[in-house]
Design a protein around this motif. Structure first.
Motif, PDB file in Angstrom:
ATOM      1  N   TYR A   1       0.974   3.787 -20.041  1.00 52.06           N
ATOM      2  CA  TYR A   1       0.714   5.206 -20.231  1.00 52.06           C
ATOM      3  C   TYR A   1       1.137   5.943 -18.956  1.00 52.06           C
ATOM      4  O   TYR A   1       1.318   5.324 -17.901  1.00 52.06           O
ATOM      5  N   VAL A   2       1.269   7.262 -19.059  1.00 54.71           N
ATOM      6  CA  VAL A   2       1.846   8.021 -17.940  1.00 54.71           C
ATOM      7  C   VAL A   2       0.911   9.147 -17.486  1.00 54.71           C
ATOM      8  O   VAL A   2       0.113   9.668 -18.281  1.00 54.71           O
ATOM      9  N   PRO A   3       1.029   9.547 -16.203  1.00 52.63           N
ATOM     10  CA  PRO A   3       0.197  10.640 -15.684  1.00 52.63           C
ATOM     11  C   PRO A   3       0.734  12.001 -16.124  1.00 52.63           C
ATOM     12  O   PRO A   3       1.441  12.681 -15.379  1.00 52.63           O
ATOM     13  N   ALA A   4       0.418  12.383 -17.327  1.00 53.94           N
ATOM     14  CA  ALA A   4       0.864  13.665 -17.887  1.00 53.94           C
ATOM     15  C   ALA A   4      -0.006  13.977 -19.087  1.00 53.94           C
ATOM     16  O   ALA A   4      -0.661  13.095 -19.658  1.00 53.94           O
ATOM     17  N   GLU A   5      -0.018  15.244 -19.480  1.00 53.06           N
ATOM     18  CA  GLU A   5      -0.734  15.618 -20.701  1.00 53.06           C
ATOM     19  C   GLU A   5      -0.020  15.037 -21.915  1.00 53.06           C
ATOM     20  O   GLU A   5      -0.654  14.592 -22.869  1.00 53.06           O
ATOM     21  N   SER A   6       1.298  15.045 -21.877  1.00 51.28           N
ATOM     22  CA  SER A   6       2.094  14.424 -22.938  1.00 51.28           C
ATOM     23  C   SER A   6       3.493  14.192 -22.394  1.00 51.28           C
ATOM     24  O   SER A   6       3.911  14.829 -21.421  1.00 51.28           O
ATOM     25  N   ALA A   7       4.221  13.278 -23.025  1.00 53.90           N
ATOM     26  CA  ALA A   7       5.588  12.991 -22.587  1.00 53.90           C
ATOM     27  C   ALA A   7       6.394  12.445 -23.752  1.00 53.90           C
ATOM     28  O   ALA A   7       5.948  11.521 -24.442  1.00 53.90           O
ATOM     29  N   ILE A   8       7.551  13.051 -23.975  1.00 60.85           N
ATOM     30  CA  ILE A   8       8.519  12.538 -24.945  1.00 60.85           C
ATOM     31  C   ILE A   8       9.779  12.208 -24.143  1.00 60.85           C
ATOM     32  O   ILE A   8      10.380  13.092 -23.528  1.00 60.85           O
ATOM     33  N   ILE A   9      10.159  10.948 -24.148  1.00 61.24           N
ATOM     34  CA  ILE A   9      11.196  10.489 -23.231  1.00 61.24           C
ATOM     35  C   ILE A   9      12.311   9.781 -23.979  1.00 61.24           C
ATOM     36  O   ILE A   9      12.066   8.804 -24.698  1.00 61.24           O
ATOM     37  N   GLY A  10      13.522  10.337 -23.845  1.00 54.39           N
ATOM     38  CA  GLY A  10      14.691   9.619 -24.322  1.00 54.39           C
ATOM     39  C   GLY A  10      15.007   8.508 -23.343  1.00 54.39           C
ATOM     40  O   GLY A  10      15.101   8.733 -22.129  1.00 54.39           O
TER      41      GLY A  10
ATOM     42  N   VAL B   1       0.662   9.972  -5.334  1.00 55.33           N
ATOM     43  CA  VAL B   1       0.145  11.075  -4.521  1.00 55.33           C
ATOM     44  C   VAL B   1      -1.215  11.536  -5.028  1.00 55.33           C
ATOM     45  O   VAL B   1      -2.128  11.807  -4.243  1.00 55.33           O
ATOM     46  N   GLU B   2      -1.390  11.612  -6.350  1.00 52.88           N
ATOM     47  CA  GLU B   2      -2.672  12.104  -6.872  1.00 52.88           C
ATOM     48  C   GLU B   2      -3.824  11.153  -6.541  1.00 52.88           C
ATOM     49  O   GLU B   2      -4.969  11.574  -6.441  1.00 52.88           O
ATOM     50  N   ARG B   3      -3.541   9.869  -6.347  1.00 52.55           N
ATOM     51  CA  ARG B   3      -4.597   8.919  -6.000  1.00 52.55           C
ATOM     52  C   ARG B   3      -4.927   8.967  -4.514  1.00 52.55           C
ATOM     53  O   ARG B   3      -5.962   8.462  -4.081  1.00 52.55           O
TER      54      ARG B   3
ATOM     55  N   ASP C   1       0.840  -1.202   0.000  1.00 52.05           N
ATOM     56  CA  ASP C   1       0.000   0.000   0.000  1.00 52.05           C
ATOM     57  C   ASP C   1       0.875   1.252   0.000  1.00 52.05           C
ATOM     58  O   ASP C   1       1.865   1.338   0.717  1.00 52.05           O
ATOM     59  N   GLY C   2       0.482   2.225  -0.826  1.00 51.98           N
ATOM     60  CA  GLY C   2       1.248   3.460  -0.920  1.00 51.98           C
ATOM     61  C   GLY C   2       2.388   3.403  -1.912  1.00 51.98           C
ATOM     62  O   GLY C   2       3.136   4.371  -2.056  1.00 51.98           O
ATOM     63  N   SER C   3       2.512   2.295  -2.620  1.00 54.55           N
ATOM     64  CA  SER C   3       3.577   2.146  -3.613  1.00 54.55           C
ATOM     65  C   SER C   3       3.027   2.309  -5.023  1.00 54.55           C
ATOM     66  O   SER C   3       1.814   2.287  -5.248  1.00 54.55           O
ATOM     67  N   LEU C   4       3.938   2.459  -5.978  1.00 57.07           N
ATOM     68  CA  LEU C   4       3.538   2.520  -7.385  1.00 57.07           C
ATOM     69  C   LEU C   4       2.855   1.215  -7.786  1.00 57.07           C
ATOM     70  O   LEU C   4       1.850   1.222  -8.511  1.00 57.07           O
ATOM     71  N   LEU C   5       3.382   0.090  -7.321  1.00 52.06           N
ATOM     72  CA  LEU C   5       2.801  -1.211  -7.658  1.00 52.06           C
ATOM     73  C   LEU C   5       1.343  -1.285  -7.240  1.00 52.06           C
ATOM     74  O   LEU C   5       0.492  -1.772  -7.996  1.00 52.06           O
ATOM     75  N   ALA C   6       1.032  -0.785  -6.051  1.00 49.54           N
ATOM     76  CA  ALA C   6      -0.346  -0.839  -5.562  1.00 49.54           C
ATOM     77  C   ALA C   6      -1.290  -0.034  -6.445  1.00 49.54           C
ATOM     78  O   ALA C   6      -2.438  -0.418  -6.662  1.00 49.54           O
ATOM     79  N   ILE C   7      -0.816   1.087  -6.970  1.00 51.28           N
ATOM     80  CA  ILE C   7      -1.651   1.935  -7.822  1.00 51.28           C
ATOM     81  C   ILE C   7      -1.883   1.305  -9.188  1.00 51.28           C
ATOM     82  O   ILE C   7      -2.985   1.344  -9.733  1.00 51.28           O
ATOM     83  N   LEU C   8      -0.848   0.684  -9.742  1.00 50.57           N
ATOM     84  CA  LEU C   8      -0.924   0.205 -11.126  1.00 50.57           C
ATOM     85  C   LEU C   8      -1.484  -1.209 -11.258  1.00 50.57           C
ATOM     86  O   LEU C   8      -1.955  -1.583 -12.333  1.00 50.57           O
ATOM     87  N   ASP C   9      -1.417  -2.003 -10.210  1.00 49.29           N
ATOM     88  CA  ASP C   9      -1.757  -3.428 -10.335  1.00 49.29           C
ATOM     89  C   ASP C   9      -3.267  -3.640 -10.343  1.00 49.29           C
ATOM     90  O   ASP C   9      -3.915  -3.686  -9.307  1.00 49.29           O
TER      91      ASP C   9
ATOM     92  N   CYS D   1       8.498  15.652  -3.906  1.00 48.76           N
ATOM     93  CA  CYS D   1       7.412  15.032  -4.669  1.00 48.76           C
ATOM     94  C   CYS D   1       7.635  15.221  -6.162  1.00 48.76           C
ATOM     95  O   CYS D   1       7.431  14.300  -6.959  1.00 48.76           O
ATOM     96  N   TYR D   2       8.093  16.404  -6.550  1.00 45.17           N
ATOM     97  CA  TYR D   2       8.341  16.692  -7.962  1.00 45.17           C
ATOM     98  C   TYR D   2       9.457  15.805  -8.502  1.00 45.17           C
ATOM     99  O   TYR D   2       9.349  15.246  -9.601  1.00 45.17           O
ATOM    100  N   LEU D   3      10.535  15.644  -7.743  1.00 44.50           N
ATOM    101  CA  LEU D   3      11.634  14.790  -8.185  1.00 44.50           C
ATOM    102  C   LEU D   3      11.154  13.360  -8.395  1.00 44.50           C
ATOM    103  O   LEU D   3      11.424  12.738  -9.433  1.00 44.50           O
ATOM    104  N   ARG D   4      10.447  12.845  -7.413  1.00 44.33           N
ATOM    105  CA  ARG D   4       9.968  11.454  -7.525  1.00 44.33           C
ATOM    106  C   ARG D   4       8.984  11.315  -8.688  1.00 44.33           C
ATOM    107  O   ARG D   4       8.959  10.294  -9.380  1.00 44.33           O
ATOM    108  N   GLN D   5       8.176  12.330  -8.873  1.00 49.13           N
ATOM    109  CA  GLN D   5       7.184  12.314  -9.952  1.00 49.13           C
ATOM    110  C   GLN D   5       7.851  12.101 -11.308  1.00 49.13           C
ATOM    111  O   GLN D   5       7.414  11.270 -12.109  1.00 49.13           O
TER     112      GLN D   5
END
Length: 877
Positions: A651-660, A598-600, A293-301, A634-638
């Motif tokens: 998919y990612v929590p953003a309006e858009s993302a281009i990632i190298g 955090v947003e959840r 609980d409180g982890s990324l895995l818990a949110i996505l699974d 929070c911003y760094l972790r985000q």
């Protein structure tokens, strides 16, 4: 002493000597017993009564036991407590035993090897790992790491450098590690530093010899060599794999048929995430209590099958580095997202599929019951429905390739359906396991057990009709069993050719017939024969199911992947995530990014404040300032989590993302003392910083929060400054550098690719408003006292803090020249000023006099005016 012991205890000691380091569960009739020190352990761990047993002239021994049918309850408790457990069973029928019943160890259960449901977590793998070492022809020592999960049949091996051993172990988190005694001496310190706590089993060195390991593998897989598995040149990998397989066979006392292949694990396929990063980003568990609980895995699974959940955890912890593999997953997620109501239908179907991997593993290990096999059949029945569902939508090439592998096993499902009753019980021997018609012999005995009295009545009526003797009756006793009794008045009608006289009475004769004896045999022995027949028939059925092991495991693998992709699509649609675009360059553009966890967790009605992030050729280091509670961490972790989510194919929590594509995410976020190892907060911090600087590349993402805060202010500034320069000039990594050291904002004046950002804070009516927006610029104040006030410090403390702050700001200004050449000198000057004013924190001073002195213009005063000013100052004192 042995001569004085009972035969039973002598037998016990013989069995115990085979596994002296294991708690022995010794079967005695309907109980499993433990003796001596094992009894003390079992009593303590399992909460069972500790008593004593007579051991002949040798005295008494401690005893603790439990009913044999509670083995699934108590054995897992012992293993979870860290003990190895040897199960010693009766291997012959006590009724037929001459003397003491024969017993033998049928399995040894360890933290890494066990098939008990209560010992296994449905949502995670239970690995046993082996570490080996081999001198490579290149002149370097090469290490092998191999892992196996007997509950799923997964088995892989790899070869790596020594420094990467523990990265692999952190990826797999084995419950148990086996290692040679000599290699353990070399790696003991490293193993003790592992951030998790596996059980360590040290074995003899000869088990880790190449030829022995090679022979174990080819014998198990029944192949001439190991070329077909792609490991022929991996000598260290072969040694580790052979050691694991031999250990499994030694503990299970059987061939692990569920391990049908071995694969190569290639760490370079995945983004590297060290333990600090996994902890700081709370990827698989939260930092507070190490729970999901409180982890990324818990949110996505959102997976719906047990094997899908296990694979999902693996995917989240192992982001991909291959652009093609990432795009394959993203395209499959897009197929789901754009397919209307397909997600709801898919959820309904997936929920009906059981744990195919562990069901077939239990079948192979002989640990299954009829209910398990029927559950396997019911799960396989769902495959055509799943395949039909995907025929309704447009599939991406990758998703289509998975669906094409959903091959129904009609032959097997029809076999099981024909054999087993739908409500098949877990226990064999009651005559209600197999369908009528599956075995004619079994059907006769089942009917005999449940319809024996009717058989006797029907036979009696038939004999009355044949003989014409209406008084003929059938009875039984303990001497003759069933018999026909005919009174002397009807003696002349007895068919002597069929009836055999057994007893003469005063008024009647008693007879038996061949048919009556057959009926009696079936009735009397029905229960035993049913048990024997069902056991044999079930063994035959189990062996037939085993022939489909590889096909079932392949289906489980495909369904797991579909389940994971479904989960990605489900959360993406539900939480309004967007499809990221990935490429091979080193830029990063996130528009309107949000922290997925955090947003959840926000209260209903509150919305998360999104932020954008840009890394390009001109912006490689972001220096981020702002007060505590403003949202820097929070911003760094985000940003780190958005990158990670993109590279697992979600998919990612953003309006858009281009990632190298990122090869590694490093974090230096917070620190904890490692007191047991004698390591301070600052030492841990510097160790993590050293790891980053020694391993980061231009494709890495660095998240640095408050580097240097664990030591004196100016030491910390110096270290943080030097680290920023090194990353900028040598590594060229993408860096988010959050700091309270406002002096570091000057870095942008001489580092061309460094830029300043701040977390916006507004002062409203002498209070702070945290907007949580990251914007260009530098923060003017740390607002520490404001935050202390918000935290509830007493007003007198806050007032005194403001007074001291004013004194310090006026007496000890800090200046750092942006010219790197003069930097060292300025730091020395600052240290000098710091030492000169160190006492000012607790010195009582009159700030009014200080201000009066500051207001005097000495150059404009005459000698007399200067004298008068001095008199006034003395009066104020």
């Amino acid at each position: 002493m042995k001569d004085k012991e009972t035969p039973l205890m002598r037998q016990y000691r013989e069995m115990k000597a085979k596994n002296p380091d294991a708690v022995m569960l010794f079967r005695m009739g309907d109980f499993f017993e433990t003796f001596e020190n094992d009894a003390v352990i079992a009593s303590s761990v399992c909460g069972i009564t500790l008593t004593k047993r007579n051991n002949g002239d040798a005295g008494e021994v401690p005893l603790a036991g439990f009913p044999h049918h509670q083995l699934d309850t108590y054995l897992p408790k012992l293993v979870r407590a860290g003990y190895r457990v040897a199960v010693c069973e009766q291997v012959e029928d006590p009724k037929q035993a001459k003397g003491i019943v024969k017993r033998d160890i049928v399995e040894v259960v360890t933290p890494g090897i066990g098939l008990y449901d209560r010992l296994l977590d449905a949502k995670r793998n239970t690995y046993v790992a082996a570490i080996s070492v081999q001198f490579h022809k290149s002149g370097f020592m090469v290490y092998g790491v191999s892992c196996a999960d007997i509950s799923t049949g997964e088995f892989f091996t790899c070869e790596i450098a020594k420094k990467d051993i523990f990265h692999i172990l952190e990826l797999c988190l084995p419950a148990e590690i086996i290692i040679s005694k000599s290699l353990y001496r070399e790696l003991q310190d490293d193993i003790s530093d592992l951030p998790f706590n596996p059980s360590i089993t040290k074995l003899e060195d000869w088990i880790f010899e190449y030829q022995f390991a090679y022979d174990v593998l080819v014998k198990h897989f029944n192949t001439k060599n190991v070329k077909g598995f792609g490991i022929q040149d991996m000598h260290a990998g072969i040694i580790a794999a052979g050691a694991v397989l031999q250990y499994i066979q030694d503990t299970q006392k059987s061939v692990a048929l569920q391990i049908s292949k071995i694969s190569v694990f290639n760490p370079s396929e995945f983004m590297t995430l060290d333990y600090a990063t996994r902890r700081n980003l709370e990827i698989l568990s939260s930092m507070n209590d190490q729970a999901k609980d409180g982890s990324l895995l818990a949110i996505l699974d959102h997976t719906k099958t047990p094997m899908g959940s296990r694979l999902f955890k693996m995917w989240v912890g192992r982001p991909l580095r291959s652009l093609q593999s990432i795009e394959d997953r993203l395209s499959a997620v897009k197929s789901f997202v754009n397919s209307g109501n397909i997600l709801q239908e898919c959820e309904y179907i997936l929920k009906q599929i059981g744990d195919l991997e562990r069901l077939i593993a239990k079948v192979c290990a002989g640990r299954c019951n009829p209910r398990d096999i029927y559950a396997l059949k019911k799960s396989l029945d769902i495959i055509p429905l799943l395949k039909e569902l995907f025929g309704k939508i447009q599939l991406s090439p990758f998703l289509k390739s998975l669906v094409d592998q959903l091959i129904p096993l009609d032959q097997l499902t029809k076999l099981i359906e024909k054999a087993l009753q739908e409500e098949a019980p877990a226990v064999i021997g009651n005559g209600n396991v197999f369908n009528p018609g599956y075995s004619a012999i079994l059907d006769e005995y089942v009917e005999a057990m449940y319809s024996g009295k009717n058989w006797i009545q029907e036979y009696m009526q038939r004999e009355r009709d044949l003989t014409g003797i209406s008084s003929l009756k059938i009875s039984s006793n303990g001497v003759f069993g069933y018999y026909i009794e005919i009174s002397n008045t009807h003696k002349s009608k007895v068919p002597e050719h069929r009836y055999e006289r057994r007893q003469t009475l005063a008024n009647a004769e008693r007879y038996i017939t061949e048919e009556l004896k057959n009926i009696e045999e079936k009735i009397v022995n029905a229960s035993d024969k049913i048990s024997e027949l069902e056991q044999n028939l079930f063994l035959e059925l189990r062996l037939q199911v085993i022939e489909f092991t590889e096909q079932i495991q392949a289906l489980a693998s495909v369904i797991s992947k579909i389940d994971c992709l479904y989960s990605f699509a489900s959360v993406s649609k539900q939480y309004k995530y967007s499809e990221p675009i990935l490429n091979e360059n080193n830029d990063l553009h996130i528009v309107g990014g949000r922290h997925p966890v955090v947003e959840r967790m926000l209260h209903p009605g509150n919305s998360f404040v999104s932020n954008s992030t840009v890394f390009d050729a001109q912006q490689r280091i972001h220096i981020i300032t702002g007060p505590n509670m403003a949202g820097k961490s929070c911003y760094l972790r985000q940003v780190g989590l958005i990158v990670l989510m993109a590279q697992i194919g979600c998919y990612v929590p953003a309006e858009s993302a281009i990632i190298g594509i990122v090869d590694r995410i490093f974090t230096r976020v917070g620190a904890q003392d490692n007191i047991s190892a004698g390591e301070s907060t600052f030492l841990v911090e510097m160790q993590e910083a050293a790891n980053i600087l020694n391993n980061a590349t231009e494709k890495s993402l660095l998240l640095l929060d408050e580097v240097g805060r664990g030591t004196a202010t100016f030491d910390g500034i110096s270290i943080a400054w030097a680290i920023a320069e090194y990353v900028h000039d040598i590594l060229n990594s993408r860096v988010l550098f959050a700091t309270h050291y406002h002096e570091l904002t000057s870095l942008t004046e001489h580092l061309s690719r460094a830029v300043n950002y701040k977390v916006e804070v507004k002062e409203v009516l002498q209070s702070l408003l945290f907007t949580h927006k990251v914007i260009p610029g530098t923060s003017d104040h740390s607002f520490g006292i404001h935050v202390a006030h918000m935290a509830g410090l007493p007003p007198s403390v806050i007032s005194r803090a403001n007074s001291i702050l004013s004194t310090l700001e006026n007496s000890s200004p800090v200046y750092i020249n942006t010219n790197a050449i003069e930097y060292d000198k300025k730091i020395q000057d600052v240290h000098l000023r710091e030492s000169e004013t160190q006492f000012s924190m607790f010195e009582i001073r009159d700030d009014a006099i200080r201000r009066a002195l500051q207001d005097i213009d000495i150059n404009s005063l005459s000698p007399l005016q200067a004298f008068e000013a001095l008199i006034q100052l003395k009066k104020k004192l």
